[in-house]
Design a protein around this motif. Structure first.
Motif, short mmCIF file in Angstrom:
data_model
loop_
_atom_site.label_atom_id
_atom_site.label_comp_id
_atom_site.label_asym_id
_atom_site.label_seq_id
_atom_site.Cartn_x
_atom_site.Cartn_y
_atom_site.Cartn_z
N PHE A 190 112.76 88.09 8.96
CA PHE A 190 112.08 88.68 8.77
C PHE A 190 112.32 88.89 7.39
O PHE A 190 110.48 88.65 6.85
CB PHE A 190 111.67 89.60 10.03
N ALA A 191 113.38 89.35 6.90
CA ALA A 191 112.75 90.26 5.15
C ALA A 191 112.54 89.14 4.58
O ALA A 191 111.76 89.41 3.36
CB ALA A 191 113.24 90.45 5.07
N ASN A 192 112.93 87.65 4.91
CA ASN A 192 112.89 86.36 3.65
C ASN A 192 112.18 85.49 4.16
O ASN A 192 112.17 84.41 3.11
CB ASN A 192 114.43 85.71 3.27
N ALA A 193 111.15 85.42 4.68
CA ALA A 193 110.28 84.25 5.61
C ALA A 193 108.89 84.39 5.14
O ALA A 193 108.35 85.72 5.09
CB ALA A 193 110.86 83.90 6.81
N ASP A 194 108.50 83.51 4.80
CA ASP A 194 106.75 83.85 3.85
C ASP A 194 105.96 83.47 5.11
O ASP A 194 104.88 83.64 5.77
CB ASP A 194 106.53 82.18 3.49
N PHE A 195 106.41 82.72 5.95
CA PHE A 195 105.89 82.19 7.41
C PHE A 195 106.99 82.35 8.55
O PHE A 195 108.26 82.30 8.32
CB PHE A 195 105.40 80.62 8.06
N ILE A 196 106.88 82.93 9.95
CA ILE A 196 107.38 82.97 11.08
C ILE A 196 106.81 82.47 11.97
O ILE A 196 106.00 82.49 12.37
CB ILE A 196 107.86 84.50 11.19
N THR A 197 107.95 81.37 12.71
CA THR A 197 107.56 80.45 13.90
C THR A 197 108.56 81.28 15.31
O THR A 197 109.20 80.88 14.87
CB THR A 197 107.40 78.95 13.82
N LEU A 198 107.31 81.05 16.13
CA LEU A 198 108.42 81.59 17.13
C LEU A 198 108.83 80.80 18.07
O LEU A 198 107.18 79.87 18.69
CB LEU A 198 107.66 83.02 17.95
N HIS A 199 109.56 80.59 19.07
CA HIS A 199 110.08 78.79 20.00
C HIS A 199 110.71 79.61 20.63
O HIS A 199 111.82 79.66 21.02
CB HIS A 199 110.69 78.55 18.83
N LEU A 200 110.92 81.23 21.51
CA LEU A 200 111.56 81.76 22.55
C LEU A 200 110.87 81.52 23.79
O LEU A 200 109.77 81.73 24.02
CB LEU A 200 111.94 82.95 22.16
N PRO A 201 111.77 81.77 24.84
CA PRO A 201 111.16 82.22 26.64
C PRO A 201 110.85 82.87 26.68
O PRO A 201 111.12 84.35 25.26
CB PRO A 201 112.43 81.69 27.26
N LEU A 202 109.60 83.85 26.90
CA LEU A 202 109.64 85.25 27.06
C LEU A 202 109.78 86.06 28.57
O LEU A 202 110.24 85.44 29.29
CB LEU A 202 108.02 85.33 27.77
N LEU A 203 111.34 86.80 27.90
CA LEU A 203 112.65 87.25 28.90
C LEU A 203 111.92 89.06 28.17
O LEU A 203 111.26 89.94 27.98
CB LEU A 203 113.63 87.02 28.90
#
Length: 390
Positions: A190-203
């Protein structure tokens, strides 16, 4: 004749996988199996004959998994079948977020009939110029079938890629480029990303992953993409971060009333897996999973049962879904031994509190024996498979 109930429109390429020993009907009564996409089955009363549900897609939030498990019903999904479609949309989202194409197109559309549009464009375009994604850092949270494709493709677009997945499988690891920097601490990503993309199941463990506390650890002006599940993001906390400028933009395939229309939100109408090719791939994979289970008792890509696959060489196979408790297996074999049937092959696997055992026999078990196994309090389901009737 086995009956397949179609709870949504299913691609004909999927239903074509079933041969003439099957009949596929829309919302059929008392089916052997169900094929479903988005229909909500939480209030669906499971028929006695129902053995399996195949979700033509990855997410299974529309299915009552606990109820299915208690009834010995195997639930399948189709991981990876829609991965390319989602991956492509993620990169459309990246470009929309980086070059401000969305607001640029909105402005052009507002100029209908303008005689000076060609001239005005030269003055206006500076507002929408944006930045290139090359050289920027992309943080990929979740490196499964979709996340790994996104991470690898981003490298080809000259992005720096950080990846995080505490449950990274061996198969997924093999697919990842060695140039992806694997983070073991999500805060570091999180601290180093310009873009963050989420690819997780919803748990329960991932719900609201993006919230006030985690947003505070991100770069100022970060851009977040969510093509996984809406519940991964706390909308109230996100809106607060958008209003303050902490988060520059949120691109989501799961908009709701709180987010729609906000200038910092680009919402898409859940298009991720909705390509024609993806729907065909998911339907074909789901149909193959159902046939493998209904004909030979093999379980591949189940979300609620252990995955068990064994070549069926004997004429008869008994499949037993039961609790993962001591002495159940010995009780099953003791009952079958009374028929003087030789158990040629046996495979038992567990998943949490549930276990699945397949036993291959050289002679047919007596119906009384199958009923005796069903009567065991630890047993949820007993199926008999016959090779010559597959």
């Amino acid at each position: 004749m086995k009956k397949i109930s179609l709870m949504n429109a299913i691609s004909p390429k999927g239903t074509a996988i079933f041969d003439d020993t099957y009949v596929c009907e829309e919302k059929a009564e008392n089916p052997d199996a169900i094929m479903v996409r988005s229909a909500d089955l939480h209030d669906y009363a499971y028929p006695e004959n129902l053995k399996a549900i195949a979700r033509a897609g990855a997410g299974v939030n529309n299915i009552d998994l606990d109820g299915a498990t208690d009834n010995g019903i195997v639930v399948f999904n189709t991981p990876g079948a829609n991965a390319n479609a989602v991956k492509e949309l993620v990169f459309a989202g990246l470009l929309l977020a980086s070059r401000d194409l969305f607001h640029g197109m909105e402005w052009v559309n507002s100029q209908q009939g303008s005689a000076t549009l060609a001239k005005d464009v030269e003055k206006q375009k500076k507002k929408y110029a944006g930045n290139e994604i090359a050289g920027k850092t992309l943080g990929v949270v979740g490196l499964g079938a979709i996340g790994s494709k996104v991470a690898n493709t981003a490298l080809h677009l000259d992005m720096n890629v950080l990846g995080y997945d505490p449950y990274l499988s061996v198969d997924s690891a093999w697919k990842l480029s060695r140039w992806i920097e694997h983070k073991t601490d999500l805060k570091d990503l999180f601290a180093n990303a310009d873009f963050i993309t989420l690819h997780l199941p919803l748990l329960d463990s991932t719900k609201g992953l993006v919230n006030k506390e985690t947003i505070a650890t991100m770069k100022d002006g970060v851009k977040i993409l969510n093509f996984a599940r809406g519940g991964l993001v706390n909308d109230d906390d996100l809106l607060e971060a958008l209003d303050s400028g902490k988060v520059a933009l949120y691109v989501t395939d799961f908009p709701d009333g709180k987010l729609a229309g906000h200038p910092g939100v680009i919402g898409l109408p859940h298009l991720g897996a909705s390509s024609e090719e993806s729907e065909e791939n998911c339907a074909v994979q789901a149909a193959k999973e159902l046939r493998a289970y209904l004909e030979e008792g093999n379980i591949v890509n189940s979300v609620n049962m252990p995955n068990v696959s064994l070549e069926m060489r004997m004429p008869y196979r008994v499949g037993v879904i039961h609790t993962n408790t001591p002495k159940v297996l010995s009780r099953i074999t003791d009952i079958l031994s009374k028929d003087d049937a030789n158990i040629e092959n046996l495979l038992n696997k567990s998943r949490g509190d549930v276990a699945y055992t397949i036993l291959d026999l050289d002679t047919a078990p007596a119906e009384e024996s199958l009923e005796a196994i069903r009567a065991l309090r630890q047993v949820m389901r007993v199926n008999l498979f016959e090779k010559d009737k597959a």
